[in-house]
Design an enzyme around this catalytic site. Structure first.
Site, PDB file in Angstrom:
ATOM      1  N   ARG A   1      35.307  27.320  34.850  1.00  0.00           N
ATOM      2  CA  ARG A   1      35.425  26.636  33.685  1.00  0.00           C
ATOM      3  C   ARG A   1      36.292  27.193  32.678  1.00  0.00           C
ATOM      4  NH1 ARG A   1      30.965  22.242  31.977  1.00  0.00           N
ATOM      5  NH2 ARG A   1      30.007  22.016  33.838  1.00  0.00           N
TER       6      ARG A   1
ATOM      7  N   LYS B   1      32.801  13.603  30.164  1.00  0.00           N
ATOM      8  CA  LYS B   1      32.939  13.623  28.763  1.00  0.00           C
ATOM      9  C   LYS B   1      34.000  14.149  28.430  1.00  0.00           C
ATOM     10  CE  LYS B   1      28.689  15.861  28.462  1.00  0.00           C
ATOM     11  NZ  LYS B   1      28.470  15.443  29.902  1.00  0.00           N
ATOM     12  N   THR B   2      34.522  15.612  28.622  1.00  0.00           N
ATOM     13  CA  THR B   2      35.748  16.092  28.068  1.00  0.00           C
ATOM     14  C   THR B   2      36.720  15.390  28.216  1.00  0.00           C
ATOM     15  OG1 THR B   2      34.416  18.317  28.833  1.00  0.00           O
ATOM     16  CG2 THR B   2      37.124  18.439  28.342  1.00  0.00           C
ATOM     17  N   ASN B   3      36.968  14.560  29.401  1.00  0.00           N
ATOM     18  CA  ASN B   3      38.188  13.750  29.727  1.00  0.00           C
ATOM     19  C   ASN B   3      38.231  12.647  28.661  1.00  0.00           C
ATOM     20  OD1 ASN B   3      39.946  14.140  32.163  1.00  0.00           O
ATOM     21  ND2 ASN B   3      38.045  14.603  32.901  1.00  0.00           N
TER      22      ASN B   3
ATOM     23  N   ASP C   1      30.270  17.660  24.193  1.00  0.00           N
ATOM     24  CA  ASP C   1      29.038  18.001  25.354  1.00  0.00           C
ATOM     25  C   ASP C   1      27.882  17.575  24.540  1.00  0.00           C
ATOM     26  OD1 ASP C   1      28.473  18.816  27.763  1.00  0.00           O
ATOM     27  OD2 ASP C   1      27.553  20.649  26.688  1.00  0.00           O
TER      28      ASP C   1
ATOM     29  N   CYS D   1      30.850  14.691  34.754  1.00  0.00           N
ATOM     30  CA  CYS D   1      31.161  13.184  34.851  1.00  0.00           C
ATOM     31  C   CYS D   1      32.247  12.448  33.736  1.00  0.00           C
ATOM     32  CB  CYS D   1      29.833  12.505  34.619  1.00  0.00           C
ATOM     33  SG  CYS D   1      29.020  12.451  36.225  1.00  0.00           S
TER      34      CYS D   1
ATOM     35  N   TYR E   1      25.967  33.133  33.467  1.00  0.00           N
ATOM     36  CA  TYR E   1      26.525  31.986  33.274  1.00  0.00           C
ATOM     37  C   TYR E   1      26.379  30.824  32.360  1.00  0.00           C
ATOM     38  CZ  TYR E   1      30.206  28.923  35.196  1.00  0.00           C
ATOM     39  OH  TYR E   1      31.406  28.083  35.569  1.00  0.00           O
TER      40      TYR E   1
ATOM     41  N   GLU F   1      43.597   5.143  31.040  1.00  0.00           N
ATOM     42  CA  GLU F   1      43.240   3.687  31.025  1.00  0.00           C
ATOM     43  C   GLU F   1      42.066   3.417  30.588  1.00  0.00           C
ATOM     44  OE1 GLU F   1      46.002   1.780  31.477  1.00  0.00           O
ATOM     45  OE2 GLU F   1      47.512   2.519  32.974  1.00  0.00           O
ATOM     46  N   ASN F   2      40.973   4.444  30.442  1.00  0.00           N
ATOM     47  CA  ASN F   2      39.681   3.913  30.041  1.00  0.00           C
ATOM     48  C   ASN F   2      39.893   3.578  28.435  1.00  0.00           C
ATOM     49  OD1 ASN F   2      38.602   4.726  32.569  1.00  0.00           O
ATOM     50  ND2 ASN F   2      38.138   6.792  31.810  1.00  0.00           N
TER      51      ASN F   2
ATOM     52  N   ARG G   1      24.359  26.160  36.257  1.00  0.00           N
ATOM     53  CA  ARG G   1      22.940  26.145  35.831  1.00  0.00           C
ATOM     54  C   ARG G   1      21.973  25.986  36.914  1.00  0.00           C
ATOM     55  NH1 ARG G   1      21.816  21.808  34.237  1.00  0.00           N
ATOM     56  NH2 ARG G   1      23.811  20.594  34.400  1.00  0.00           N
TER      57      ARG G   1
ATOM     58  N   LYS H   1      22.763  24.611  25.683  1.00  0.00           N
ATOM     59  CA  LYS H   1      21.669  23.749  26.126  1.00  0.00           C
ATOM     60  C   LYS H   1      20.388  24.021  25.807  1.00  0.00           C
ATOM     61  CE  LYS H   1      25.168  21.615  28.349  1.00  0.00           C
ATOM     62  NZ  LYS H   1      25.626  20.559  28.743  1.00  0.00           N
TER      63      LYS H   1
ATOM     64  N   GLY I   1      25.699  27.674  30.476  1.00  0.00           N
ATOM     65  CA  GLY I   1      24.411  27.071  29.957  1.00  0.00           C
ATOM     66  C   GLY I   1      23.075  27.964  30.304  1.00  0.00           C
TER      67      GLY I   1
ATOM     68  N   HIS J   1      22.973  14.883  24.716  1.00  0.00           N
ATOM     69  CA  HIS J   1      24.167  15.448  25.434  1.00  0.00           C
ATOM     70  C   HIS J   1      25.377  14.472  25.834  1.00  0.00           C
ATOM     71  CE1 HIS J   1      25.311  16.995  30.111  1.00  0.00           C
ATOM     72  NE2 HIS J   1      26.014  17.571  28.953  1.00  0.00           N
TER      73      HIS J   1
ATOM     74  N   ASN K   1      32.722  24.326  39.845  1.00  0.00           N
ATOM     75  CA  ASN K   1      32.144  24.322  38.598  1.00  0.00           C
ATOM     76  C   ASN K   1      32.849  25.728  37.860  1.00  0.00           C
ATOM     77  OD1 ASN K   1      30.328  23.428  36.287  1.00  0.00           O
ATOM     78  ND2 ASN K   1      29.010  25.245  36.864  1.00  0.00           N
TER      79      ASN K   1
ATOM     80  N   SER L   1      26.395  15.868  33.553  1.00  0.00           N
ATOM     81  CA  SER L   1      27.369  17.056  33.572  1.00  0.00           C
ATOM     82  C   SER L   1      28.581  16.690  34.689  1.00  0.00           C
ATOM     83  CB  SER L   1      26.572  18.149  34.139  1.00  0.00           C
ATOM     84  OG  SER L   1      25.503  18.474  33.260  1.00  0.00           O
TER      85      SER L   1
HETATM   86  P1  GTP Z   1      29.992  18.912  31.286  1.00  0.00           P
HETATM   87  O1  GTP Z   1      30.879  19.662  30.742  1.00  0.00           O
HETATM   88  O2  GTP Z   1      29.380  19.511  32.817  1.00  0.00           O
HETATM   89  O3  GTP Z   1      28.829  18.330  30.746  1.00  0.00           O
HETATM   90  O4  GTP Z   1      30.710  17.661  31.902  1.00  0.00           O
HETATM   91  P2  GTP Z   1      31.814  16.798  31.475  1.00  0.00           P
HETATM   92  O5  GTP Z   1      31.022  15.441  31.326  1.00  0.00           O
HETATM   93  O6  GTP Z   1      32.277  17.089  30.298  1.00  0.00           O
HETATM   94  O7  GTP Z   1      32.670  16.783  32.509  1.00  0.00           O
HETATM   95  P3  GTP Z   1      34.221  16.458  32.838  1.00  0.00           P
HETATM   96  O8  GTP Z   1      34.926  15.708  31.706  1.00  0.00           O
HETATM   97  O9  GTP Z   1      34.884  17.968  32.651  1.00  0.00           O
HETATM   98  O10 GTP Z   1      34.316  15.889  33.942  1.00  0.00           O
HETATM   99  C1  GTP Z   1      35.422  16.311  35.002  1.00  0.00           C
HETATM  100  C2  GTP Z   1      35.172  15.637  36.200  1.00  0.00           C
HETATM  101  O11 GTP Z   1      35.218  13.876  36.085  1.00  0.00           O
HETATM  102  C3  GTP Z   1      36.609  15.714  37.044  1.00  0.00           C
HETATM  103  O12 GTP Z   1      36.256  15.822  38.353  1.00  0.00           O
HETATM  104  C4  GTP Z   1      37.347  14.384  36.737  1.00  0.00           C
HETATM  105  O13 GTP Z   1      38.401  14.304  37.569  1.00  0.00           O
HETATM  106  C5  GTP Z   1      36.466  13.524  36.558  1.00  0.00           C
HETATM  107  N1  GTP Z   1      36.849  12.460  35.716  1.00  0.00           N
HETATM  108  C6  GTP Z   1      37.116  12.338  34.486  1.00  0.00           C
HETATM  109  N2  GTP Z   1      36.979  10.988  33.926  1.00  0.00           N
HETATM  110  C7  GTP Z   1      37.409  10.404  35.006  1.00  0.00           C
HETATM  111  C8  GTP Z   1      37.752   8.903  35.197  1.00  0.00           C
HETATM  112  O14 GTP Z   1      38.100   8.097  34.220  1.00  0.00           O
HETATM  113  N3  GTP Z   1      37.870   8.525  36.434  1.00  0.00           N
HETATM  114  C9  GTP Z   1      37.629   9.352  37.549  1.00  0.00           C
HETATM  115  N4  GTP Z   1      37.800   8.793  38.753  1.00  0.00           N
HETATM  116  N5  GTP Z   1      37.332  10.541  37.413  1.00  0.00           N
HETATM  117  C10 GTP Z   1      37.101  11.232  36.350  1.00  0.00           C
HETATM  118  C1  SPV Z   2      26.531  21.048  31.828  1.00  0.00           C
HETATM  119  O1  SPV Z   2      26.237  21.450  32.986  1.00  0.00           O
HETATM  120  O2  SPV Z   2      26.301  19.759  31.383  1.00  0.00           O
HETATM  121  C2  SPV Z   2      27.349  21.672  31.110  1.00  0.00           C
HETATM  122  C3  SPV Z   2      27.814  23.090  31.553  1.00  0.00           C
HETATM  123  O3  SPV Z   2      27.991  21.338  29.891  1.00  0.00           O
HETATM  124  S1  SPV Z   2      26.502  24.237  31.194  1.00  0.00           S
HETATM  125  O4  SPV Z   2      26.997  24.805  29.736  1.00  0.00           O
HETATM  126  O5  SPV Z   2      26.442  25.409  31.907  1.00  0.00           O
HETATM  127  O6  SPV Z   2      25.189  23.757  31.062  1.00  0.00           O
HETATM  128 MN    MN Z   3      27.135  19.410  29.451  1.00  0.00          MN
END
Ligand code: GTP
Ligand code: SPV
Ligand code: MN
Length: 609
Positions: A393, A280-282, A301, A278, A225, A520-521, A82, A234, A227, A254, A391, A276
């Site tokens: 994806r 969320k997907t995890n 997201d 940080c 690319y 563990e979260n 972005r 977004k 967003g 978000h 970045n 972003s």
């Molecule tokens: P956007 O799609 O950009 O909005 O982001 P998102 O928040 O969905 O990001 P995503 O879950 O893909 O974040 C991926 C990053 O976070 C990777 O570098 C992971 O390794 C890290 N991560 C996720 N969960 C944890 C956690 O519990 N601990 C640590 N240390 N890193 C984490």
């Molecule tokens: C973000 O950056 O928060 C994303 C990826 O989810 S994008 O759709 O490119 O904005």
């Molecule tokens: Mn996002």
């Protein structure tokens, strides 16, 4: 394309409403594409476009035995994230967009954009993509239409939203829809009729990601690319929708959305806002490490939340797919995501293996001996560069998630029990804390800071304020947005979700993560769920209620580390309070007095600590 677009040239299906056809004709006159195709949302249409893109060298088909119906795209190295500096909100007054957005007057911005869009689709196909954010016909759903000269964007929209004839048929004459115009800004024919060859990733150095909230229009230029180009995400579902939500009394956020079940089958629905990349997907696909607990995926997201007839806050995920960060997604960290990616995926800027499959840092502990990196160059573990862009994806259908919740496309969504704010904080912020009230929770959300990631162009690692994880996505003045949140809390009263703050990223002096994170979260989710149900205990601290009974059974973690994870340093926090003051100053007297009061009370608690 003739200047006076005939009805036939529009090529519209019979079911298209007149106001849509009219708009498509107007835009075609400006954009001057060679032809127009309406995307019907079928698998056949998807296949047609992939074949076209493969033939043109813009998409690579992965080995169908290893990764059926999946593709790799490599972008221009200058078009990988972005572009916040080039993102604009156009309103009558600058005050409406506020100090955290780039402002333009709508008339001036339209004038500025005109020469760029004029003829920008010469020599190309213009795709018309009707789409629904949220299940078609749902009470929280909205319709949009994207025009684009990018087949890649069209294919991604197919996965990320409900596209084609179904949302088109549901539109009805004269119904409202969000208008999105997207051009990569690389016409193949110039004004004089001279042609030039296409590139493998057409884009333009000049980029504009622009929003007109008053007229619900989006004009995006120069980037293909994520967003920047998938306008449902977004641009619509956050920047435009946040304004619609402000006007209609709901929230566009978000956030991820999960359904957490206790061993006794008690359900807690949790929405969580992290910036972003940080986590969320995890968290959305988390596999609990604690026995008996279940986490099911609703979204990763974006969440739209609206008060229901029962007075509670109901939430949907308006998307239908994941556009997730590849690096760090592995069997150990996120097995559900890895399983989700088994087929029907578009990968962007990851590495290609010799077997015709994909790879990125963190997918497997050991890197393959040889790869083609994201820039198309030979790569070995000795290369000394990343094989996948940080970045890079994957775009994957949500329905492929093993942990998918049955309610994921329920028309009215699910009732939200807890809202969580988080960020990437090496210091200061404890693993989890509960706010003392909705108002205090809004203060928590409003003052979140996080270390910047590769999801946007800019200095990675730099700590910046990212209120509600919405800094790049709020379509109006952030201070008005805080006020809107406060009003929503007043409306919801005692039916409002409880608010928490988390931080998985605190490190020790050696720079090691204090908390194991990932699966563990679930321990933190357990505590949050039990707090909501009145079954967990806490002790007050200056910044919020901290757990006294966090379940760490079976976890190898020292008492000292646990102490460090929850340590509140009053001096460091008083310094943060000073920074919050400075941050609030940006918004002048627009900052809700309730938030100034919360800051005062925080300082009081810190001074007494
Ligand atoms: P956007 O799609 O950009 O909005 O982001 P998102 O928040 O969905 O990001 P995503 O879950 O893909 O974040 C991926 C990053 O976070 C990777 O570098 C992971 O390794 C890290 N991560 C996720 N969960 C944890 C956690 O519990 N601990 C640590 N240390 N890193 C984490
Ligand atoms: C973000 O950056 O928060 C994303 C990826 O989810 S994008 O759709 O490119 O904005
Ligand atoms: Mn996002």
């Amino acid at each position: 394309m003739p200047n006076n677009m005939t009805a036939a040239a529009i090529n519209a299906p019979d079911i298209a409403p007149a106001n849509l056809k009219q708009w498509v004709a107007e835009m075609a006159e400006l954009l001057k594409p060679d032809s127009i195709e309406w995307y019907d949302g079928s698998e056949a249409n998807f296949q047609l476009l992939t074949e076209r893109e493969i033939a043109a060298g813009r998409l690579i088909r992965l080995n169908p035995e290893l990764r059926p119906n999946s593709f790799l795209a490599r972008t221009d190295p200058g078009d990988v994230a972005r572009v916040e500096e080039r993102t604009f909100i156009a309103t009558e007054t600058q005050e409406e967009t506020g100090p955290t957005n780039n402002w333009r007057h709508p008339d001036e911005l339209k004038e500025e954009l005109k020469p760029h869009f004029d003829g920008s689709m010469r020599g190309r196909i213009m795709y018309v993509i009707p789409f629904s954010m949220g299940p078609v016909g749902g009470p929280i759903s909205y319709t949009g239409v994207q025009l684009t000269d990018s087949a890649y964007a069209t294919l991604n929209m197919h996965i990320m939203t409900r596209t084609g004839n179904e949302p088109l048929a549901a539109m009805g004459e004269d119904s409202e829809f969000v208008r999105g115009v997207h051009s990569v800004g690389y016409p193949l024919v110039d004004v004089d009729g001279n042609t030039r060859p296409d590139t493998s990733w057409p884009c333009n150095e000049t980029k504009y990601i622009t929003h007109f909230p008053d007229t619900r229009e989006i004009f995006s230029y120069g980037s293909g690319y994520g967003g920047n180009a998938l306008l449902g995400k977004k641009c619509f579902a956050l920047r435009i929708a946040s304004v619609i939500g402000r006007d209609e009394g709901w929230l566009a956020e978000h956030m991820l959305l999960i359904k957490v079940s206790s061993p006794e089958g008690k359900v807690t629905n949790i929405a969580a806002a992290f910036p972003s990349a940080c986590g969320k997907t995890n968290l959305a696909m988390l596999q609990p490490t604690i026995p008996g607990w279940k986490v099911e995926t609703l979204g990763d997201d974006i969440v739209w939340m609206r008060p229901g007839e029962d007075g509670r806050l109901w939430a949907i995920n308006p998307e239908a797919g994941f556009f997730g960060v590849a690096p760090g997604t592995g069997i150990e960290t996120n097995p559900n995501a890895v399983e989700t990616l088994r087929e029907n995926v578009i990968f962007t800027n990851v590495a290609l293996s010799d077997e015709g499959d994909v790879w990125w840092e963190g997918l497997t502990p050991e890197a393959p001996k040889h790869l083609i990196d994201w820039r198309g160059r030979d790569w070995t573990p000795e290369s000394g560069v990343l094989a996948a862009h940080p970045n890079s994806r994957f775009t994957a259908p949500i329905e492929q998630t093993p942990s998918l919740a049955a309610e994921w496309d329920a028309l009215g969504g699910v009732p939200v029990d807890a809202i969580v704010f988080g960020g990437r904080r090496t210091t200061n912020v404890p693993l989890v804390a509960q706010s003392y009230s909705w108002q205090h929770g809004v203060f928590m959300g409003a003052t979140i800071a996080s270390e910047q990631t590769a999801a946007a162009e800019g200095p990675v690692g730099e700590l910046r304020r990212d209120p509600f994880a919405m800094l790049p996505f709020c379509g109006y003045n952030m201070a008005d947005y805080w006020n809107h949140w406060l009003k929503m809390g007043a409306l919801l009263g005692d039916k409002a979700p409880r608010i928490f703050q988390v931080n998985w990223f605190r490190k020790n002096k050696e720079g090691k993560f204090l908390w194991p994170g990932f699966g563990e979260n679930s321990r933190v989710l357990e505590w949050i769920s039990k707090r909501v149900q009145g079954r967990a205990s806490a002790t007050p601290s200056p910044i919020g209620n901290l757990p006294t009974d966090l379940n760490i059974e079976g976890l190898e973690i020292s008492d000292e580390t646990m102490k460090e994870l929850f340590a509140i340093n009053p001096e460091a926090w008083l310094y943060e309070a000073d920074l919050t003051d400075k941050f609030f100053e940006m918004f002048g007297d627009k900052v809700p007095k309730q938030l100034r009061l919360e800051l005062l009370e925080l300082r009081g608690r810190l001074n007494r600590a």
